[in-house]
Design a protein around this motif. Structure first.
Motif, PDB file in Angstrom:
ATOM      1  N   ASP A   1       7.029  45.772 -14.649  1.00 53.71           N
ATOM      2  CA  ASP A   1       6.528  44.480 -14.182  1.00 53.71           C
ATOM      3  C   ASP A   1       5.103  44.709 -13.665  1.00 53.71           C
ATOM      4  OD1 ASP A   1       6.103  42.005 -13.025  1.00 53.71           O
ATOM      5  OD2 ASP A   1       7.805  42.107 -11.639  1.00 53.71           O
TER       6      ASP A   1
ATOM      7  N   GLU B   1       2.269  43.176 -13.513  1.00 53.40           N
ATOM      8  CA  GLU B   1       1.484  42.239 -12.710  1.00 53.40           C
ATOM      9  C   GLU B   1       1.943  42.250 -11.252  1.00 53.40           C
ATOM     10  OE1 GLU B   1      -1.276  40.324 -13.423  1.00 53.40           O
ATOM     11  OE2 GLU B   1      -1.297  41.665 -15.143  1.00 53.40           O
TER      12      GLU B   1
ATOM     13  N   THR C   1       8.281  38.220 -22.844  1.00 50.38           N
ATOM     14  CA  THR C   1       8.893  38.329 -21.511  1.00 50.38           C
ATOM     15  C   THR C   1       8.649  37.032 -20.752  1.00 50.38           C
ATOM     16  OG1 THR C   1       6.854  39.311 -20.689  1.00 50.38           O
ATOM     17  CG2 THR C   1       8.577  40.823 -21.370  1.00 50.38           C
ATOM     18  N   PRO C   2       9.509  36.048 -20.944  1.00 48.68           N
ATOM     19  CA  PRO C   2       9.237  34.702 -20.443  1.00 48.68           C
ATOM     20  C   PRO C   2       8.923  34.630 -18.945  1.00 48.68           C
ATOM     21  CG  PRO C   2      11.177  34.715 -21.830  1.00 48.68           C
ATOM     22  CD  PRO C   2      10.780  36.134 -21.630  1.00 48.68           C
ATOM     23  N   TYR C   3       9.707  35.285 -18.092  1.00 47.48           N
ATOM     24  CA  TYR C   3       9.543  35.005 -16.660  1.00 47.48           C
ATOM     25  C   TYR C   3       8.608  35.978 -15.960  1.00 47.48           C
ATOM     26  CZ  TYR C   3      12.541  38.907 -15.597  1.00 47.48           C
ATOM     27  OH  TYR C   3      13.050  40.166 -15.491  1.00 47.48           O
ATOM     28  N   LEU C   4       8.082  36.969 -16.696  1.00 49.80           N
ATOM     29  CA  LEU C   4       7.126  37.880 -16.076  1.00 49.80           C
ATOM     30  C   LEU C   4       5.721  37.351 -16.336  1.00 49.80           C
ATOM     31  CD1 LEU C   4       8.579  41.382 -17.040  1.00 49.80           C
ATOM     32  CD2 LEU C   4       8.917  40.099 -14.921  1.00 49.80           C
ATOM     33  N   GLU C   5       4.815  37.641 -15.421  1.00 42.89           N
ATOM     34  CA  GLU C   5       3.446  37.157 -15.624  1.00 42.89           C
ATOM     35  C   GLU C   5       2.739  37.952 -16.715  1.00 42.89           C
ATOM     36  OE1 GLU C   5       2.163  34.228 -14.506  1.00 42.89           O
ATOM     37  OE2 GLU C   5       4.272  34.023 -13.963  1.00 42.89           O
TER      38      GLU C   5
ATOM     39  N   PHE D   1      15.636  38.340 -21.349  1.00 39.67           N
ATOM     40  CA  PHE D   1      14.990  38.702 -22.616  1.00 39.67           C
ATOM     41  C   PHE D   1      15.431  40.068 -23.140  1.00 39.67           C
ATOM     42  CE2 PHE D   1      11.982  41.872 -21.219  1.00 39.67           C
ATOM     43  CZ  PHE D   1      11.582  41.512 -19.942  1.00 39.67           C
TER      44      PHE D   1
ATOM     45  N   GLU E   1      16.188  33.181 -13.938  1.00 44.40           N
ATOM     46  CA  GLU E   1      15.238  32.120 -13.613  1.00 44.40           C
ATOM     47  C   GLU E   1      15.750  31.162 -12.538  1.00 44.40           C
ATOM     48  OE1 GLU E   1      12.305  32.044 -17.347  1.00 44.40           O
ATOM     49  OE2 GLU E   1      13.751  30.393 -17.314  1.00 44.40           O
TER      50      GLU E   1
ATOM     51  N   ARG F   1      -1.663  33.319  -6.224  1.00 43.33           N
ATOM     52  CA  ARG F   1      -1.780  34.695  -6.768  1.00 43.33           C
ATOM     53  C   ARG F   1      -3.085  35.342  -6.306  1.00 43.33           C
ATOM     54  NH1 ARG F   1       1.517  36.986 -10.483  1.00 43.33           N
ATOM     55  NH2 ARG F   1      -0.173  38.255 -11.340  1.00 43.33           N
TER      56      ARG F   1
ATOM     57  N   SER G   1       5.989  34.578  -9.719  1.00 48.20           N
ATOM     58  CA  SER G   1       6.061  34.358 -11.158  1.00 48.20           C
ATOM     59  C   SER G   1       6.741  33.028 -11.421  1.00 48.20           C
ATOM     60  CB  SER G   1       6.818  35.503 -11.840  1.00 48.20           C
ATOM     61  OG  SER G   1       8.177  35.448 -11.497  1.00 48.20           O
ATOM     62  N   ARG G   2       6.743  32.654 -12.671  1.00 48.88           N
ATOM     63  CA  ARG G   2       7.280  31.354 -13.059  1.00 48.88           C
ATOM     64  C   ARG G   2       8.369  31.471 -14.115  1.00 48.88           C
ATOM     65  NH1 ARG G   2       1.598  28.645 -14.256  1.00 48.88           N
ATOM     66  NH2 ARG G   2       1.313  30.817 -14.850  1.00 48.88           N
ATOM     67  N   THR G   3       9.190  30.459 -14.182  1.00 50.08           N
ATOM     68  CA  THR G   3      10.187  30.373 -15.249  1.00 50.08           C
ATOM     69  C   THR G   3       9.469  30.034 -16.549  1.00 50.08           C
ATOM     70  OG1 THR G   3      10.509  28.003 -15.012  1.00 50.08           O
ATOM     71  CG2 THR G   3      11.846  29.432 -13.600  1.00 50.08           C
ATOM     72  N   GLU G   4      10.225  30.132 -17.660  1.00 48.29           N
ATOM     73  CA  GLU G   4       9.654  29.781 -18.958  1.00 48.29           C
ATOM     74  C   GLU G   4       9.155  28.330 -18.950  1.00 48.29           C
ATOM     75  OE1 GLU G   4      12.377  30.900 -22.009  1.00 48.29           O
ATOM     76  OE2 GLU G   4      10.839  30.835 -23.590  1.00 48.29           O
TER      77      GLU G   4
END
Lengths: 368, 368
Positions: A38, A40, A232-236, B103, B151, B313, B320-323
């Motif tokens: 991870d 970021e 990796t959708p939920y990672l920055e 993922f 998420e 940030r 972080s954010r969800t998709e």
């Protein structure tokens, strides 16, 4: 602390892992709670990983390396096979490896659904190039050469295997998981500069003296690494090329610290020490009636009978055998002349204990 | 040390990793140079691994667990898919997962050559059982239910998904990588006792407070683990079921130590603390005009605009954010009311700085 083997390693002769360098241990402890998976969120360890990959590239003669710090050689080998499979996308992919290849390629074949074609080695336990050439076909995605084999410490003819691979339209992978930190100080042709190698396994946590888990995989081309990426959708960060997700910051930081401390002079000194140690130990075994294989990289393979082997294990020695039954002693950084002298004394005591324990067995190939 | 977050974690709100428990850190440091992948050489850490698996079985209500300590949830999920694929051996295997699945299943599909069938979730982000039922067929080898989604922290209807899987002749895997150390203290049906679950991911290095890398995979039947084994010629142990080869003794020892220290009362207290914290934090966000999803497990998802997210940030918050764009704050052991109060103060300061920063966006589903 540098030389005196701590308790845990005082009788370990079978392992390709070792006591971490003090700087590596310190770094591992400081980064124990970080996750380079991870980058970021954990930016400092991500920076250390880039540095570690740069240094691995220097060691392996690759000026713009693409790769990462894996959990170990198995992950690195699996990923090399996966990358080749994903890049070439043939119907029934196969991978050609010498018999001496590590069992991680068997694992890779099962995991990835590729056929594994194991080809014979020569009398000196090196890959037979003609046999490899006969085994490749249009569905071959990867040919593997080993640079420092697990059982005999042998280096395959890498330039010749690269030619076989590329003539068949396949990639060439070098497994230098253990040998990679010794080979720069030898005359072997093994690196990205010596041959058109496409990918390599080279593990800091073996002869590089990082803390476990710190393997390494390198690709010559960016596309080699890119072929492994998933979103990796939920990672920055937006994609991930590693086989695992969360990864050990301890291993990454330890790899960077160990290589900072030891590359190149420290590793050269260590190589010279263990090379001399292995040569001496093989001669001592021969004086006691054992047959040994020629020593190349610092690993001694010697014929040993089952009862002697078992008695030595009962004495607390952590030793192991090749598939064909030879005792293998890996001269890692924690292995000293004092340890091996104690081992030889126990060998003599076991022999003195009874005649049946003295029978030697096993074929060591090009023995002397 | 117990509660005060050390520097590295003082602004980390996005990670499912955390500061290890002091006993886990201590154990990790002691076992830094061991390799549970070579259990005959490193016997003490092999013993600790058996103990860790026993305790994971207790937590997940499985009296005779078969499994091991993985590098993390990704390896555990990959291995569950691999085991199912290897056991059922259909021509074109597929795996049915909810959209909310991690993922790592995408990675597993690429690595293992299986088709991934992602089915929709309901308005509350839980797997839609009818959709899963419509997606399975004769080639389905595994159905996955998530118990604590990445998420939104949701728990899928595990008994119903198990029925769908078994009616189709497939296995049922529960991904409780993050949720597994909270769920025993909730009313959710998620464990091996609640449903005929075949395998489970449950990671000590997430809410279990072990040091990275320490995930976990459990199988109800011995055959589940056996389907992963490959031969290991040069090790004195004879086969290896893990995805990696050399493994982290630090992670294994830390997992055993953390669970020894915290199961069950320590984990219960921690769950009660973070559950209350998450409820409080979500209410504070709503007071400031954010929409939040219902809080179930201790993870808060809230609508947030791009500029506000980016400004936070820049302030050093690891978020972080969800998709679909929601801010997600994971209430891990290192997250305190003081941290979240400081975060809320920064949210207010960002809002005060300019009107464009105040626009909220994102669909949080069943918001309140």
């Amino acid at each position: 602390m540098q030389r005196a083997a701590p308790q845990e390693f005082s009788r370990v002769l079978s392992s390709m892992c070792t006591e971490p360098h003090p700087a590596a241990r310190d770094a591992a402890e400081r980064f124990l709670a970080t996750n380079p998976g991870d980058p970021e969120t954990y930016q400092e360890v991500a920076r250390l990983e880039r540095r570690a990959v740069e240094t691995l590239g220097e060691i392996a003669d690759l000026s713009d390396p693409h790769g990462y710090v894996t959990s170990g050689g198995t992950e690195a080998n699996v990923q090399a096979v996966r990358s080749a499979r994903n890049r070439l996308r043939v119907e029934d992919p196969n991978v050609v490896v010498p018999e001496s290849a590590h069992f991680s390629f068997t694992k890779a074949a099962d995991v990835l659904g590729v056929e594994l074609r194991r080809v014979p080695t020569d009398d000196d336990h090196r890959a037979d190039v003609d046999a490899a050439d006969a085994a490749v076909d249009d569905d071959t995605v990867l040919v593997v050469g080993v640079a420092g084999s697990t059982e005999f410490g042998r280096v395959d003819p890498i330039p010749e295997l690269a030619a076989v691979a590329h003539d068949a339209g396949a990639f060439l992978h070098v497994d230098a998981a253990w040998g990679g930190f010794y080979l720069p100080f030898t005359d072997h042709e093994w690196s990205f500069a010596h041959a058109p190698v496409d990918s390599m396994t080279i593990d800091p946590h073996k002869s590089g003296r990082a803390a476990v888990p710190a393997g390494g995989v390198l690709f010559r081309e960016r596309a080699g690494l890119d072929a492994l990426a998933v979103d990796t959708p939920y990672l920055e960060s937006t994609s991930q090329a590693t086989l695992t997700g969360t990864r050990s910051g301890a291993g990454v930081a330890a790899a960077a610290a160990a290589m900072d401390a030891l590359w190149p002079d420290g590793y050269r000194r260590e190589y010279e020490r263990v090379a001399e140690l292995a040569t001496w130990f093989a001669a001592e075994l021969r004086e006691r009636g054992f047959e040994t294989a020629d020593v190349d990289l610092p690993l001694v393979a010697a014929s040993i009978s089952e009862p002697v082997f078992e008695r030595l294990r009962e004495e607390g020695w952590r030793i192991s055998r090749t598939e064909s039954g030879e005792l293998r002693v890996v001269c890692m950084p924690h292995v000293t002349r004092e340890m091996l002298t104690a081992f030889l004394a126990d060998v003599e005591a076991v022999h003195a204990a009874g005649p049946e324990a003295c029978s030697l067995s096993g074929d060591v190939g090009d023995a002397r």
